[in-house]
Each structure stands twice: as C-alpha cells, then as structure tokens.
Design an enzyme around this catalytic site. Structure first.
Site, PDB file in Angstrom:
ATOM      1  CG  HIS A  41      -0.740   7.139  11.866  1.00  0.00           C
ATOM      2  ND1 HIS A  41       0.634   7.354  11.668  1.00  0.00           N
ATOM      3  CD2 HIS A  41      -1.404   6.517  10.954  1.00  0.00           C
ATOM      4  CE1 HIS A  41       0.737   6.986  10.455  1.00  0.00           C
ATOM      5  NE2 HIS A  41      -0.540   6.569  10.135  1.00  0.00           N
ATOM      6  CG  ASP A  92       2.950   8.567  13.696  1.00  0.00           C
ATOM      7  OD1 ASP A  92       2.307   7.864  14.263  1.00  0.00           O
ATOM      8  OD2 ASP A  92       2.782   8.650  12.505  1.00  0.00           O
ATOM      9  CB  SER A 187       1.582   4.075   8.063  1.00  0.00           C
ATOM     10  OG  SER A 187       0.993   5.239   7.288  1.00  0.00           O
TER      11      SER A 187
HETATM   12  C1  4AZ Z   1      -0.600   7.194   5.042  1.00  0.00           C
HETATM   13  O1  4AZ Z   1      -1.579   7.666   4.775  1.00  0.00           O
HETATM   14  C2  4AZ Z   1       0.496   7.733   4.148  1.00  0.00           C
HETATM   15  N1  4AZ Z   1       3.512   9.937   0.929  1.00  0.00           N
HETATM   16  C3  4AZ Z   1       1.907   7.106   4.740  1.00  0.00           C
HETATM   17  C4  4AZ Z   1       2.940   7.837   3.896  1.00  0.00           C
HETATM   18  C5  4AZ Z   1       2.971   8.789   3.097  1.00  0.00           C
HETATM   19  C6  4AZ Z   1       1.306   9.404   2.952  1.00  0.00           C
HETATM   20  C7  4AZ Z   1       0.252   8.794   3.528  1.00  0.00           C
HETATM   21  C8  4AZ Z   1       3.970   9.659   2.469  1.00  0.00           C
HETATM   22  O2  4AZ Z   1      -0.330   5.901   5.886  1.00  0.00           O
END
Ligand code: 4AZ
Length: 235
Positions: A41, A92, A187
């Site tokens: 993503h 992902d 992420s």
């Molecule tokens: C994000 O939006 C995201 N709590 C990454 C990890 C988590 C939530 C959102 C996990 O990139």
C-alpha cells in the site's frame, strides 16, 4: 510507534525509509544490497518502473542531513499481484529493486528473513518513524522509535480488528502493554522476532486504540513464495 522508546538506527541497520519526491512515506527493510521489502500500500497503486521513489538508509531522524552514500533510487517496484488496495489489505507486500546496490549493505546492514510460523505469544519488536503518542499530527523530524509487542492468537485477531476489516492467512496481529502499537508512518517497516524479519507493518484501527495492529505474515505460503521467488530472480 505509539508507546515504546527512542531507538538507535545502529541497532536496526537494515531499516530504511521510503520517500516519494523526497517526502517520507513509509518504512522498509533492506533484505539484499539491492532490494527492499515494504508494504504494497506504500506504492499507492504504482507497480513496475518508477522514477519518483528513493530509499534512505542509516537515518536516525527524518530531518537529519543524509549522506549521498545512504540514498538510492528505486528502479522498479514489484507489488504482489493479489494485493487489493481498495478491498482489504490482503497480501500487503512489495519488493523494491534499487538502481545501484548500497555500499554500506555489508552483512550487518541486511535483515534475515524468518519464514517460520511464530510461536504462540512470541515477543516481537516493531520499529519505525511513524506517529507517536506525544506527537500528533506528524512531526516531519520524527526520530526512530522501537517497541515490544506480542503475537495475538489468530482467533482473537479475527474477532477483534477482524470485525472491522477481514483478517486473512497473510496477516497476523500484535499488540503491546498499554496499547503499544505501530502507527501511520510505520507502515512498510519491520516487525522482528529474535532479530529476524517476521512481518511488515500493514494496517490497524488507528493506533493505541486497544485494537491489535495488523502485519503482513511472511510465513504464509503465498508471502514466502513471492519473496523467495523475487529474491532469486531479481535481487
Ligand atoms: C497506517 O495507517 C497504519 N496500528 C499502520 C499501522 C497501524 C495502523 C495504521 C497499526 O499506516
């Protein structure tokens, strides 16, 4: 990272950040001198040859001056074809091939991949430059943090966060004490078991909400074969 502590990049030398037109987007993990593992993503729908992405290694804080030897351009991105951005975040995963190997990527800067099933309630480490409890909205000079979390049983994952969006066999859940969690910006980065990469930070219900965070599961047959095949052919 929501909770946890400031961390030294020297302890996570494989961790890179992925930038688009210089702007921080995501974390990533150096798996060979020319390949970075990240979340699909993070590619925002792009796949194949790209010209606006760079990868920065050895960075403590996002605003730090970066040496040229620590920056590489992404040549192409390979997003696992079954990833569906609009539906749920199943599969992902993406691998980025760099135009030139990192010179600094001696063995010490590469992370080993763990394709084994994690033991029940395994203690895991998450690391990244994402949002923190004390830092909302995002601080563009965010410094690296790490936190301890533990594996959540898949059944609990399915019935908690899984009630918001489907949890698949290509995902696992983890959470720490006092809702310690990965956050937006983490992420694409690493979740480690005994210093090996077990997963990729993927999604959640915000962060620090008490819901577990969701990670791409490297031990699932589909994820294992994608990564192994790609490394063999391209890295
Ligand atoms: C994000 O939006 C995201 N709590 C990454 C990890 C988590 C939530 C959102 C996990 O990139």
């Amino acid at each position: 990272i929501f909770g946890g502590d400031l961390a030294s990049i020297a302890d996570y030398p494989h961790l890179v950040n992925v930038r688009r037109r210089g702007q921080f987007k995501c974390g990533g993990s150096l798996i060979t001198p020319t390949c970075v593992l990240t979340a699909a993503h993070c590619m925002e729908g792009r796949n194949g040859f790209v010209n606006d992405l760079t990868v920065h290694a050895q960075q403590q804080c996002l605003g730090d001056l970066v040496l040229e030897e620590h920056v590489r351009t992404v040549w192409y991105a390979s997003v696992w074809p079954k990833f569906n951005l609009r539906c749920n975040y199943d599969s992902d995963i993406a691998v980025l091939k760099l135009t030139r190997p990192f010179d600094i990527a001696g063995k010490a800067s590469l992370v080993k991949l763990d394709f084994n099933e994690l033991p029940a309630s395994a203690n895991l480490t998450i690391v990244g430059w994402g949002l923190t409890k004390d830092n909302w909205p995002f601080n563009p000079n965010q410094c690296l943090k790490a936190a301890q979390v533990h594996l959540v049983p898949q059944q609990v994952c399915l019935t908690t966060i899984g009630s918001m969006s489907p949890v698949t066999e290509n995902m696992f859940c983890a959470i720490g004490k006092n809702a310690t969690d990965a956050c937006p910006g983490d992420s694409g980065g690493s979740i480690l078991f005994e210093n090996r990469l077990s997963g990729i930070v993927s999604w959640g219900n915000g962060c620090g909400s008490g819901y577990p965070g969701v990670y791409t599961r490297l031990s699932s047959p589909a994820m294992t074969s994608f990564v192994k095949y790609f490394i063999e052919r391209h890295c």
